[in-house]
Design a protein around this motif. Structure first.
Motif, PDB file in Angstrom:
ATOM      1  N   VAL A 259      72.955 -54.668  59.245  1.00 17.37           N
ATOM      2  CA  VAL A 259      72.875 -54.703  57.778  1.00 17.37           C
ATOM      3  C   VAL A 259      72.816 -56.153  57.286  1.00 17.37           C
ATOM      4  O   VAL A 259      72.022 -56.496  56.396  1.00 17.37           O
ATOM      5  CB  VAL A 259      74.069 -53.960  57.158  1.00 17.37           C
ATOM      6  N   LEU A 260      73.636 -57.015  57.872  1.00 18.79           N
ATOM      7  CA  LEU A 260      73.626 -58.432  57.503  1.00 18.79           C
ATOM      8  C   LEU A 260      72.251 -59.043  57.765  1.00 18.79           C
ATOM      9  O   LEU A 260      71.727 -59.803  56.936  1.00 18.79           O
ATOM     10  CB  LEU A 260      74.695 -59.173  58.299  1.00 18.79           C
ATOM     11  N   THR A 261      71.654 -58.730  58.910  1.00 17.25           N
ATOM     12  CA  THR A 261      70.324 -59.250  59.238  1.00 17.25           C
ATOM     13  C   THR A 261      69.295 -58.831  58.195  1.00 17.25           C
ATOM     14  O   THR A 261      68.496 -59.644  57.714  1.00 17.25           O
ATOM     15  CB  THR A 261      69.898 -58.757  60.627  1.00 17.25           C
ATOM     16  N   ALA A 262      69.309 -57.533  57.836  1.00 17.20           N
ATOM     17  CA  ALA A 262      68.335 -57.025  56.879  1.00 17.20           C
ATOM     18  C   ALA A 262      68.518 -57.656  55.499  1.00 17.20           C
ATOM     19  O   ALA A 262      67.548 -58.052  54.843  1.00 17.20           O
ATOM     20  CB  ALA A 262      68.450 -55.504  56.782  1.00 17.20           C
ATOM     21  N   VAL A 263      69.764 -57.778  55.055  1.00 19.16           N
ATOM     22  CA  VAL A 263      70.036 -58.321  53.717  1.00 19.16           C
ATOM     23  C   VAL A 263      69.669 -59.802  53.652  1.00 19.16           C
ATOM     24  O   VAL A 263      69.033 -60.263  52.692  1.00 19.16           O
ATOM     25  CB  VAL A 263      71.511 -58.095  53.348  1.00 19.16           C
ATOM     26  N   ALA A 264      70.058 -60.569  54.669  1.00 20.76           N
ATOM     27  CA  ALA A 264      69.744 -61.996  54.674  1.00 20.76           C
ATOM     28  C   ALA A 264      68.245 -62.237  54.702  1.00 20.76           C
ATOM     29  O   ALA A 264      67.741 -63.182  54.079  1.00 20.76           O
ATOM     30  CB  ALA A 264      70.422 -62.673  55.864  1.00 20.76           C
ATOM     31  N   GLU A 265      67.521 -61.380  55.413  1.00 18.35           N
ATOM     32  CA  GLU A 265      66.063 -61.537  55.507  1.00 18.35           C
ATOM     33  C   GLU A 265      65.405 -61.386  54.140  1.00 18.35           C
ATOM     34  O   GLU A 265      64.394 -62.031  53.847  1.00 18.35           O
ATOM     35  CB  GLU A 265      65.501 -60.507  56.489  1.00 18.35           C
ATOM     36  N   LEU A 266      65.961 -60.543  53.282  1.00 22.07           N
ATOM     37  CA  LEU A 266      65.405 -60.348  51.946  1.00 22.07           C
ATOM     38  C   LEU A 266      65.415 -61.647  51.134  1.00 22.07           C
ATOM     39  O   LEU A 266      64.497 -61.910  50.368  1.00 22.07           O
ATOM     40  CB  LEU A 266      66.188 -59.264  51.201  1.00 22.07           C
ATOM     41  N   GLY A 321      77.460 -67.796  64.022  1.00 19.60           N
ATOM     42  CA  GLY A 321      76.302 -67.273  63.305  1.00 19.60           C
ATOM     43  C   GLY A 321      76.545 -67.183  61.814  1.00 19.60           C
ATOM     44  O   GLY A 321      75.677 -67.543  61.001  1.00 19.60           O
ATOM     45  N   LEU A 322      77.722 -66.715  61.424  1.00 20.39           N
ATOM     46  CA  LEU A 322      78.033 -66.598  59.997  1.00 20.39           C
ATOM     47  C   LEU A 322      78.039 -67.955  59.308  1.00 20.39           C
ATOM     48  O   LEU A 322      77.611 -68.079  58.163  1.00 20.39           O
ATOM     49  CB  LEU A 322      79.390 -65.920  59.822  1.00 20.39           C
ATOM     50  N   CYS A 323      78.503 -68.981  59.995  1.00 14.68           N
ATOM     51  CA  CYS A 323      78.535 -70.321  59.398  1.00 14.68           C
ATOM     52  C   CYS A 323      77.139 -70.869  59.139  1.00 14.68           C
ATOM     53  O   CYS A 323      76.968 -71.765  58.297  1.00 14.68           O
ATOM     54  CB  CYS A 323      79.316 -71.274  60.301  1.00 14.68           C
ATOM     55  N   CYS A 324      76.150 -70.366  59.851  1.00 16.12           N
ATOM     56  CA  CYS A 324      74.775 -70.834  59.656  1.00 16.12           C
ATOM     57  C   CYS A 324      74.180 -70.340  58.342  1.00 16.12           C
ATOM     58  O   CYS A 324      73.310 -70.998  57.764  1.00 16.12           O
ATOM     59  CB  CYS A 324      73.882 -70.372  60.807  1.00 16.12           C
ATOM     60  N   LEU A 325      74.632 -69.190  57.857  1.00 17.54           N
ATOM     61  CA  LEU A 325      74.019 -68.615  56.657  1.00 17.54           C
ATOM     62  C   LEU A 325      74.209 -69.477  55.414  1.00 17.54           C
ATOM     63  O   LEU A 325      73.242 -69.714  54.674  1.00 17.54           O
ATOM     64  CB  LEU A 325      74.550 -67.202  56.432  1.00 17.54           C
ATOM     65  N   PRO A 326      75.402 -69.973  55.112  1.00 12.85           N
ATOM     66  CA  PRO A 326      75.512 -70.875  53.951  1.00 12.85           C
ATOM     67  C   PRO A 326      74.671 -72.143  54.090  1.00 12.85           C
ATOM     68  O   PRO A 326      74.102 -72.628  53.100  1.00 12.85           O
ATOM     69  CB  PRO A 326      77.013 -71.204  53.908  1.00 12.85           C
ATOM     70  N   VAL A 417      71.376 -65.788  50.128  1.00 16.12           N
ATOM     71  CA  VAL A 417      71.708 -65.973  51.541  1.00 16.12           C
ATOM     72  C   VAL A 417      73.111 -66.570  51.691  1.00 16.12           C
ATOM     73  O   VAL A 417      73.892 -66.151  52.556  1.00 16.12           O
ATOM     74  CB  VAL A 417      70.653 -66.867  52.224  1.00 16.12           C
ATOM     75  N   THR A 418      73.443 -67.553  50.842  1.00 18.89           N
ATOM     76  CA  THR A 418      74.779 -68.159  50.900  1.00 18.89           C
ATOM     77  C   THR A 418      75.855 -67.132  50.593  1.00 18.89           C
ATOM     78  O   THR A 418      76.869 -67.037  51.303  1.00 18.89           O
ATOM     79  CB  THR A 418      74.871 -69.325  49.904  1.00 18.89           C
ATOM     80  N   ALA A 419      75.643 -66.360  49.527  1.00 19.41           N
ATOM     81  CA  ALA A 419      76.636 -65.347  49.150  1.00 19.41           C
ATOM     82  C   ALA A 419      76.766 -64.286  50.234  1.00 19.41           C
ATOM     83  O   ALA A 419      77.873 -63.802  50.519  1.00 19.41           O
ATOM     84  CB  ALA A 419      76.240 -64.700  47.821  1.00 19.41           C
ATOM     85  N   LEU A 422      78.916 -65.761  53.053  1.00 22.02           N
ATOM     86  CA  LEU A 422      80.326 -65.851  52.678  1.00 22.02           C
ATOM     87  C   LEU A 422      80.964 -64.470  52.623  1.00 22.02           C
ATOM     88  O   LEU A 422      82.110 -64.272  53.059  1.00 22.02           O
ATOM     89  CB  LEU A 422      80.465 -66.558  51.330  1.00 22.02           C
ATOM     90  N   ALA A 423      80.226 -63.486  52.086  1.00 25.31           N
ATOM     91  CA  ALA A 423      80.757 -62.126  52.030  1.00 25.31           C
ATOM     92  C   ALA A 423      80.950 -61.552  53.425  1.00 25.31           C
ATOM     93  O   ALA A 423      81.908 -60.824  53.694  1.00 25.31           O
ATOM     94  CB  ALA A 423      79.828 -61.237  51.208  1.00 25.31           C
ATOM     95  N   ALA A 424      80.016 -61.885  54.341  1.00 24.92           N
ATOM     96  CA  ALA A 424      80.092 -61.345  55.701  1.00 24.92           C
ATOM     97  C   ALA A 424      81.273 -61.902  56.475  1.00 24.92           C
ATOM     98  O   ALA A 424      81.680 -61.319  57.487  1.00 24.92           O
ATOM     99  CB  ALA A 424      78.789 -61.639  56.450  1.00 24.92           C
ATOM    100  N   LEU A 425      81.840 -63.017  56.010  1.00 26.86           N
ATOM    101  CA  LEU A 425      83.055 -63.528  56.649  1.00 26.86           C
ATOM    102  C   LEU A 425      84.203 -62.529  56.543  1.00 26.86           C
ATOM    103  O   LEU A 425      85.163 -62.587  57.312  1.00 26.86           O
ATOM    104  CB  LEU A 425      83.460 -64.864  56.023  1.00 26.86           C
TER     105      LEU A 425
END
Length: 440
Positions: A259-266, A321-326, A417-419, A422-425
């Motif tokens: 789910v995280l992958t799909a949402v971030a890709e958007l 991996g999560l730290c890369c998103l912000p 993507v940042t949000a 952070l939410a996925a943390l």
């Protein structure tokens, strides 16, 4: 056929893995040449609208049948499914090359070709994506996934010039014959690739701190492998797909990860693929600006993948991996806010570093978390998570630019993507996921 290599051997030193990488490189290079040749051929024989239909025709069966392709890979085994589908692609290219010797291509022939290729790709993509799980020990999965990312970058760089040169200097029949040759050599390399014994589905490689990450969902039992010579019925494949979706839905790590992958890709895909040319035009960077920005992004992503190939996965892979998103979100916004092209190129490089880390790390966790009897279906869902939202993101980007400015998709996408990161943390399953239980 089983490999006897030590599971602690680094993947980039394993000749068996390198054979698989060679097969993957040749197959992806054939893909690049084929799609460019198909698009060019379509523009020569049809109107722009019909040419667009030809190019899009293969995407429909590929998306619609991807889950079924993953189920076939689980029944037959990833290696066998990849071999058969790669051989089928060879046969399709040979048939088209022979046909072009006899007559000029028509739009109907090209649409049929695109659909046939899309059907075969629906099996090949999840099968080849699942192969690392039967090639290396679980603690090497991130390294192999990083190597695969490098191969993808290399074929993207080499494929377009090769296709252009072939189209300009030879006939279309020869172009498709070259595609058939690339696929055929890929089949030979995959044939020479040995696989490891598939582990018991009741033992899982991914661990978390104080969380049993690989617990089987309630009611799920290991599926019996179909007999080698048995051909599954449509009903059996539907049941397999349903079981695979139920498995992902009930998995403690896979569901939030996909789910995280799909949402971030958007938030990412539309800005880079559609918004960047519009931003470059509005900012006066010109087409060279697009090239430099995309080049910095691709080169940095490739560099990050090379580093992961040499070093392996971070111990706390999920948190890394999560730290890369912000970082990616800030870099995406930075491209739009850049006062000049040079600053935008630097921001794109940081974006590439983030994506070059997160793709192998999350890809390795996905492969390691999946049960051996589910890995093909899991990879088909992962492929849909990565690619399924792209059309929506592209359309939304165009609308946003029409209503506002070319910078808007980057600013909103960066914030999104940042949000998301952070939410996925807050997901303990992802945050505490480690590279492998055997190494913790």
């Amino acid at each position: 056929m089983t490999a006897t290599a030590s599971p602690t051997r680094a993947a980039y030193r394993d000749l068996n893995v390198l054979r698989w990488m060679a097969g993957l490189f040749l197959s992806l290079l054939g893909d690049q040449v084929f799609f460019i040749a198909l698009a060019w051929t379509a523009t020569q024989v049809a109107s722009p609208a019909v040419a667009g239909l030809v190019v899009a025709a293969g995407a429909v069966p590929r998306a619609a049948l991807m889950l079924g392709g993953g189920a076939l890979a689980d029944r037959a085994g990833p290696r066998r499914a990849a071999l058969v589908s790669d051989a089928a692609r060879t046969a399709v290219m040979l048939a088209v090359a022979a046909l072009l010797l006899l007559e000029q291509p028509s739009a109907a022939v090209l649409i049929t070709l695109a659909v046939a290729f899309g059907i075969v790709d629906a099996v090949f993509i999840p099968a080849v994506g699942a192969m690392p799980a039967v090639l290396v020990a679980p603690d090497e999965l991130t390294r192999v996934t990083a190597m695969r990312q490098v191969v993808h970058r290399a074929t993207a760089v080499a494929g377009a010039p090769l296709a252009g040169w072939l189209i300009a200097t030879t006939s279309l029949s020869v172009v498709y014959l070259v595609c058939a040759g690339l696929f055929a050599v890929s089949v030979a390399a995959l044939t020479a690739t040995r696989t490891r014994p598939r582990p018991s589905p009741t033992t899982g490689p991914v661990a978390t701190e104080d969380v049993g990450q690989h617990e089987r969902p309630a009611g799920h039992e290991p599926e019996a492998a179909s007999p080698t010579g048995a051909r599954p019925t449509a009903r059996q494949l539907v049941d397999d797909v349903t079981a695979g979706l139920r498995y992902v839905r009930g998995h403690q790590l896979l569901l939030p990860l996909l789910v995280l992958t799909a949402v971030a890709e958007l938030g990412f895909a539309g800005a880079i693929n559609v918004g960047l040319p519009l931003l470059a035009d509005a900012s006066g960077w010109g087409p060279q600006g697009v090239g430099w920005t995309l080049g910095a992004w691709g080169a940095a992503a490739a560099l990050a993948s090379v580093v992961l190939t040499l070093t392996g996965s971070p111990r706390r892979a999920g948190l890394a991996g999560l730290c890369c998103l912000p970082v990616m979100g800030l870099a995406l916004a930075g491209i739009a806010l850049a006062p000049d092209l040079e600053t935008a190129v630097v921001a794109a490089a940081f974006l590439g570093l983030g994506s070059g880390i997160i793709a192998p790390v999350f890809g390795g966790l996905t492969l390691a978390a999946a049960d051996p009897d589910q890995v093909g279906r899991v990879m088909s869902v992962a492929s849909l998570a990565s690619l399924g939202g792209a059309p929506l993101a592209y359309a939304a980007t165009g609308v946003l630019v029409d209503l506002t400015t070319p910078a808007t998709p980057f600013l909103l996408g960066g914030a999104f993507v940042t949000a998301t990161g952070l939410a996925a943390l807050g997901s303990r399953a992802i945050r505490t996921a480690r590279r492998d239980a055997a190494t913790t």
